[in-house]
Design a protein around this motif. Structure first.
Motif, PDB file in Angstrom:
ATOM      1  N   ARG A 184       0.828  -1.200   0.000  1.00  0.00           N
ATOM      2  CA  ARG A 184       0.000   0.000   0.000  1.00  0.00           C
ATOM      3  C   ARG A 184       0.868   1.258   0.000  1.00  0.00           C
ATOM      4  O   ARG A 184       1.983   1.259   0.509  1.00  0.00           O
ATOM      5  CB  ARG A 184      -0.912   0.005   1.232  1.00  0.00           C
ATOM      6  CG  ARG A 184      -1.921  -1.134   1.243  1.00  0.00           C
ATOM      7  CD  ARG A 184      -2.902  -1.011   2.409  1.00  0.00           C
ATOM      8  NE  ARG A 184      -3.842  -2.134   2.431  1.00  0.00           N
ATOM      9  CZ  ARG A 184      -4.944  -2.200   1.686  1.00  0.00           C
ATOM     10  NH1 ARG A 184      -5.241  -1.174   0.876  1.00  0.00           N
ATOM     11  NH2 ARG A 184      -5.742  -3.246   1.756  1.00  0.00           N
ATOM     12  N   ARG A 185       0.299   2.280  -0.567  1.00  0.00           N
ATOM     13  CA  ARG A 185       0.962   3.576  -0.569  1.00  0.00           C
ATOM     14  C   ARG A 185       0.816   4.226   0.799  1.00  0.00           C
ATOM     15  O   ARG A 185      -0.013   3.801   1.608  1.00  0.00           O
ATOM     16  CB  ARG A 185       0.357   4.469  -1.651  1.00  0.00           C
ATOM     17  CG  ARG A 185       0.496   3.897  -3.071  1.00  0.00           C
ATOM     18  CD  ARG A 185      -0.092   4.849  -4.081  1.00  0.00           C
ATOM     19  NE  ARG A 185       0.026   4.307  -5.438  1.00  0.00           N
ATOM     20  CZ  ARG A 185      -0.867   3.512  -6.007  1.00  0.00           C
ATOM     21  NH1 ARG A 185      -1.970   3.176  -5.322  1.00  0.00           N
ATOM     22  NH2 ARG A 185      -0.694   3.077  -7.236  1.00  0.00           N
ATOM     23  N   PRO A 186       1.590   5.274   1.061  1.00  0.00           N
ATOM     24  CA  PRO A 186       1.483   5.968   2.357  1.00  0.00           C
ATOM     25  C   PRO A 186       0.080   6.444   2.684  1.00  0.00           C
ATOM     26  O   PRO A 186      -0.293   6.536   3.852  1.00  0.00           O
ATOM     27  CB  PRO A 186       2.456   7.144   2.212  1.00  0.00           C
ATOM     28  CG  PRO A 186       3.478   6.636   1.243  1.00  0.00           C
ATOM     29  CD  PRO A 186       2.717   5.813   0.262  1.00  0.00           C
ATOM     30  N   THR A 189      -3.885   3.593   0.046  1.00  0.00           N
ATOM     31  CA  THR A 189      -4.426   2.940  -1.141  1.00  0.00           C
ATOM     32  C   THR A 189      -3.523   1.766  -1.555  1.00  0.00           C
ATOM     33  O   THR A 189      -2.324   1.781  -1.333  1.00  0.00           O
ATOM     34  CB  THR A 189      -4.533   3.927  -2.320  1.00  0.00           C
ATOM     35  OG1 THR A 189      -3.229   4.470  -2.586  1.00  0.00           O
ATOM     36  CG2 THR A 189      -5.476   5.062  -1.977  1.00  0.00           C
ATOM     37  N   ARG A 190      -4.154   0.766  -2.136  1.00  0.00           N
ATOM     38  CA  ARG A 190      -3.403  -0.420  -2.502  1.00  0.00           C
ATOM     39  C   ARG A 190      -2.631  -0.214  -3.789  1.00  0.00           C
ATOM     40  O   ARG A 190      -3.175   0.259  -4.792  1.00  0.00           O
ATOM     41  CB  ARG A 190      -4.344  -1.609  -2.667  1.00  0.00           C
ATOM     42  CG  ARG A 190      -3.605  -2.947  -2.817  1.00  0.00           C
ATOM     43  CD  ARG A 190      -4.565  -4.117  -2.848  1.00  0.00           C
ATOM     44  NE  ARG A 190      -5.306  -4.140  -4.111  1.00  0.00           N
ATOM     45  CZ  ARG A 190      -6.305  -4.979  -4.382  1.00  0.00           C
ATOM     46  NH1 ARG A 190      -6.710  -5.811  -3.435  1.00  0.00           N
ATOM     47  NH2 ARG A 190      -6.922  -4.948  -5.536  1.00  0.00           N
TER      48      ARG A 190
END
Length: 224
Positions: A184-186, A189-190
């Motif tokens: 996942r992003r910071p 979101t995947r």
């Protein structure tokens, strides 16, 4: 055991009156196996057993067995037991043709194993015939029990435990473990998701992988 063997021999054939200083008193013809009943054969085996005990307890055992070997007309091999020579003095197993000789050898081996079982089970010679009348007992059963005991005793000490462990490990390696890693992003979101199918490993190795992932997760949380 020796006293019972002496009494049994004396009761059946008056053997006590014959001094045990040679194998001469064993020169009589053996019971004809083809004409003998099961009861007669069993009595002959009981007599063989009692005689074996009597000879084993004698200080002249070596000399007597050497004389029995001469009487038998054949040389002892590596696998020849004293009982082979003794039972053949009480039972005539026959064997004119090659097939008959093979059958005779098998029958002799069976009888010897049966007596060895009786000895290891500490059965008194005078109790052999009564024991054989019990369900599940008899020459065939005793021979099988002796063969089984011999196989077990010749196995490595931890053979059973090792075999069980190998079976459990084979069952574990046959399992398929699915591991999914999501990136996942910071912002939460995947970004990606990857699924791994792992087989051929032990449960302890999978547990180690889970601990490693959990440790990485903890380290990541502390940095955040």
């Amino acid at each position: 055991m020796a006293a019972d063997a002496e009494r049994f021999l004396h009761q059946v054939q008056g053997a006590r009156s014959q001094p045990l200083d040679s194998a001469g008193w064993l020169q009589r013809a053996g019971l004809n196996i083809r004409k003998a009943s099961d009861a007669q054969h069993l009595e002959a085996i009981a007599l063989s057993y009692a005689t074996y005990i009597r000879i084993s307890a004698s200080p002249l055992q070596t000399a007597i067995m050497a004389e029995l070997e001469t009487l038998s007309g054949r040389k002892r091999s590596r696998t020849t037991h004293d009982l082979h020579l003794i039972v053949e003095r009480f039972v005539s197993y026959g064997g004119e043709t090659a097939a008959e000789r093979l059958a005779a050898r098998k029958l002799i081996s069976r009888d010897v194993r049966a007596i060895q079982h009786l000895e290891s089970a500490k059965v008194l010679p005078s109790r052999v015939q009564a024991l054989a009348a019990s369900p599940g007992e008899g020459l065939h059963a005793w021979a099988r029990q002796r063969a089984l005991a011999k196989r077990v005793s010749s196995s490595p000490p931890n053979a059973i435990a090792t075999a069980r462990q190998a079976k459990a490990e084979a069952q574990q390696r046959a399992l398929i473990h699915e591991v999914t890693i999501t990136t996942r992003r910071p912002d939460g979101t995947r970004k990606a998701r990857q699924r791994y199918r792992i087989s051929g490993v032990l449960s302890s190795e999978i547990a180690g992988l889970r601990r490693r992932l959990k440790g990485l997760e903890g380290r990541s949380a502390r940095k955040a």
